[in-house]
Design a protein around this motif. Structure first.
Motif, PDB file in Angstrom:
ATOM      1  N   LYS A 172       0.820  -1.209   0.000  1.00 50.68           N
ATOM      2  CA  LYS A 172       0.000   0.000   0.000  1.00 50.68           C
ATOM      3  C   LYS A 172       0.856   1.262   0.000  1.00 50.68           C
ATOM      4  O   LYS A 172       0.528   2.253  -0.672  1.00 50.68           O
ATOM      5  N   THR A 228      -4.855  -8.556   1.162  1.00 50.55           N
ATOM      6  CA  THR A 228      -4.192  -7.346   0.688  1.00 50.55           C
ATOM      7  C   THR A 228      -5.147  -6.518  -0.174  1.00 50.55           C
ATOM      8  O   THR A 228      -6.049  -7.047  -0.815  1.00 50.55           O
ATOM      9  N   ASP A 229      -4.930  -5.204  -0.185  1.00 47.15           N
ATOM     10  CA  ASP A 229      -5.690  -4.321  -1.072  1.00 47.15           C
ATOM     11  C   ASP A 229      -4.741  -3.447  -1.894  1.00 47.15           C
ATOM     12  O   ASP A 229      -5.034  -2.295  -2.211  1.00 47.15           O
ATOM     13  N   ALA A 230      -3.584  -4.026  -2.234  1.00 47.69           N
ATOM     14  CA  ALA A 230      -2.597  -3.374  -3.107  1.00 47.69           C
ATOM     15  C   ALA A 230      -1.812  -4.473  -3.811  1.00 47.69           C
ATOM     16  O   ALA A 230      -1.786  -5.619  -3.352  1.00 47.69           O
ATOM     17  N   SER A 231      -1.188  -4.133  -4.932  1.00 51.39           N
ATOM     18  CA  SER A 231      -0.483  -5.132  -5.738  1.00 51.39           C
ATOM     19  C   SER A 231       0.925  -4.651  -6.088  1.00 51.39           C
ATOM     20  O   SER A 231       1.205  -3.442  -6.081  1.00 51.39           O
ATOM     21  N   TYR A 277      -5.145  -5.020  -7.866  1.00 48.65           N
ATOM     22  CA  TYR A 277      -5.040  -3.596  -7.555  1.00 48.65           C
ATOM     23  C   TYR A 277      -3.946  -2.891  -8.362  1.00 48.65           C
ATOM     24  O   TYR A 277      -3.478  -1.830  -7.981  1.00 48.65           O
TER      25      TYR A 277
END
Length: 460
Positions: free
Chosen positions: A109, A177-180, A213
């Protein structure tokens, strides 16, 4: 990056560190360095945690929950920093999912460096290590982190803006997770870890978070020959498809195998990038997928392909992954303890030209083993001996035809039997096609024990 991570943590009032092994400890240490008086709760199954980590007894701002009920009342926390080894399969996370994060999630993130993330049911560690080695020898200042054994928070303070982080990612690290990553690699998906997920679909979706993401400047690399491929993923000009069949390539870019060579396809252009017949140390056709993924990264980063080829050819296989143990009493022994699914064992058997004996079996996790049984019964499978360990080896032993089947009770009996039945100048491989948890802590412990026993019985 660290300031932003610490700032997010500091905004939360009721924080739980869920799991306190290597990653949980590094989470605690980073928080305590910057937030000495922040109240924390630590929850873990291990009732001996305070004896193992006596420094926690001195921390007046920490609450400790240990034992069977450590997962109770998760909904009472504002923020849960979860370690990847914690299994939430039996927990309804519907109302708390937004509260769950991890080192991986926080790092991705707030990252301020280029990150290459690698996941897949099999091949993660080999591909991650190979990419790291290529970048290191091309002076790209890589940092190796993640599931390969180095927690992100253990090294985050040493990461500089000119580094490239090479990050091995398990499904457990990706699930919340909310990001890549900037460059995301999905090698394959097979049935695995079904004891930890409510369904196979949930497991696949955890893997797919590695792409979910990304933005339009990021790159996707995925293997499209995997039994369960990802045809619903969006294709764009920053997508690399890896395949052994060039006719499968649907997008603009791809790396494919044809006539013993790897080609790069860009639009209508096809360029040879690697001769697969040149001698290399990582054997097996399946490893060509890992090599192809590494080439895709090298192309994205505009590295010298000739130099990359030389680095690949000298790269040594990792321990427990088709590892050549040595020749003892005129028998070649291989350690493939990482093989915890049928496809991995099949790849192992195909990769060793003089294989005569395979040792199979481990924890029964309800993974379908029919593919392995069918392969062993096929006339093209020329090995002669199957040594069957509990539990899964015993289960499928009755289904193996036209092979010498030896049912054993433990690894020691398996190795002793291997010395007796394997023909001279032939090979024996431990390739269990099952997890190790019914006997061993992990596949590493299983592989090390196997190697110790090889040495022990070589002297008798």
């Amino acid at each position: 990056m660290i300031d932003k991570i610490i700032n997010e943590i500091n905004k939360k009032n009721n924080i739980l560190i869920l799991g306190f092994a290597r990653e949980g400890i590094s989470t605690y240490n980073l928080i305590r360095k910057y937030l000495k008086d922040k109240h924390l709760t630590i929850a873990d199954l291990n009732t001996e945690l305070l004896n193992i980590n006596p420094f926690l007894k001195e921390d007046k701002n920490v609450n400790i929950i240990l034992g069977d009920k450590y997962l109770d009342n998760l909904d009472t926390y504002d923020y849960i920093i979860k370690s990847p080894g914690i299994n939430l399969k039996q927990i309804d996370v519907t109302n708390i999912k937004s509260k769950i994060t991890s080192q991986t999630g926080l790092f991705l993130k707030y990252k301020n460096v280029k990150v290459i993330g690698i996941t897949g049911t099999k091949g993660k560690s080999t591909t991650t290590s190979l990419i790291y080695e290529i970048l290191k020898k091309c002076n790209k200042k890589p940092v190796l982190l993640g599931n390969i054994g180095i927690p992100i928070f253990s090294e985050i303070e040493n990461i500089k803006k000119n580094n490239i982080v090479v990050l091995e990612l398990s499904c457990h690290q990706l699930q919340y997770t909310d990001a890549s990553p900037n460059i995301s690699i999905l090698l394959n998906v097979y049935e695995e870890h079904l004891d930890l997920y409510k369904s196979y679909e949930e497991y696949i979706n955890a893997k797919l978070n590695i792409f979910k993401y990304q933005n339009k400047e990021d790159y996707k690399i995925w293997e499209i020959d995997s039994r369960d491929s990802y045809n619903n993923l969006k294709l764009d000009n920053n997508t690399f498809e890896i395949t052994f069949n060039k006719d499968k390539i649907r997008g603009y870019k791809g790396v494919y195998l044809d006539n013993n060579k790897l080609y790069l396809k860009e639009g209508n252009n096809n360029k040879i990038i690697y001769n697969t017949k040149v001698k290399r140390l990582i054997i097996g056709e399946h490893n060509l997928y890992n090599i192809a993924a590494a080439f895709a990264v090298a192309i994205i980063l505009k590295l010298n392909i000739t130099k990359v080829s030389k680095i690949i050819n000298k790269f040594k296989p990792l321990e427990h992954r088709l590892e050549y143990v040595g020749r003892y009493k005129k028998i070649d022994f291989y350690n493939d303890s990482i093989a915890t699914i049928p496809r991995a064992t099949i790849n192992c058997i195909k990769s060793i030209s003089n294989i005569d004996t395979v040792i199979i079996g481990g924890m029964n996790r309800e993974v379908n083993l029919n593919e392995l049984v069918e392969f062993l019964n096929n006339n093209q499978c020329t090995l002669n001996n199957c040594i069957m360990l509990p539990e899964t080896g015993h289960i499928i032993s009755k289904d193996i035809k036209n092979k010498n089947v030896y049912i054993v009770n433990d690894m020691e009996e398996a190795v002793e039997t291997a010395y007796k039945v394997t023909s001279k100048n032939k090979a024996c491989a431990l390739s269990p096609s099952a997890a190790s948890y019914n006997v061993y802590k992990n596949f590493e412990e299983r592989g090390r024990h196997y190697k110790e026993l090889i040495d022990k019985y070589s002297k008798r």
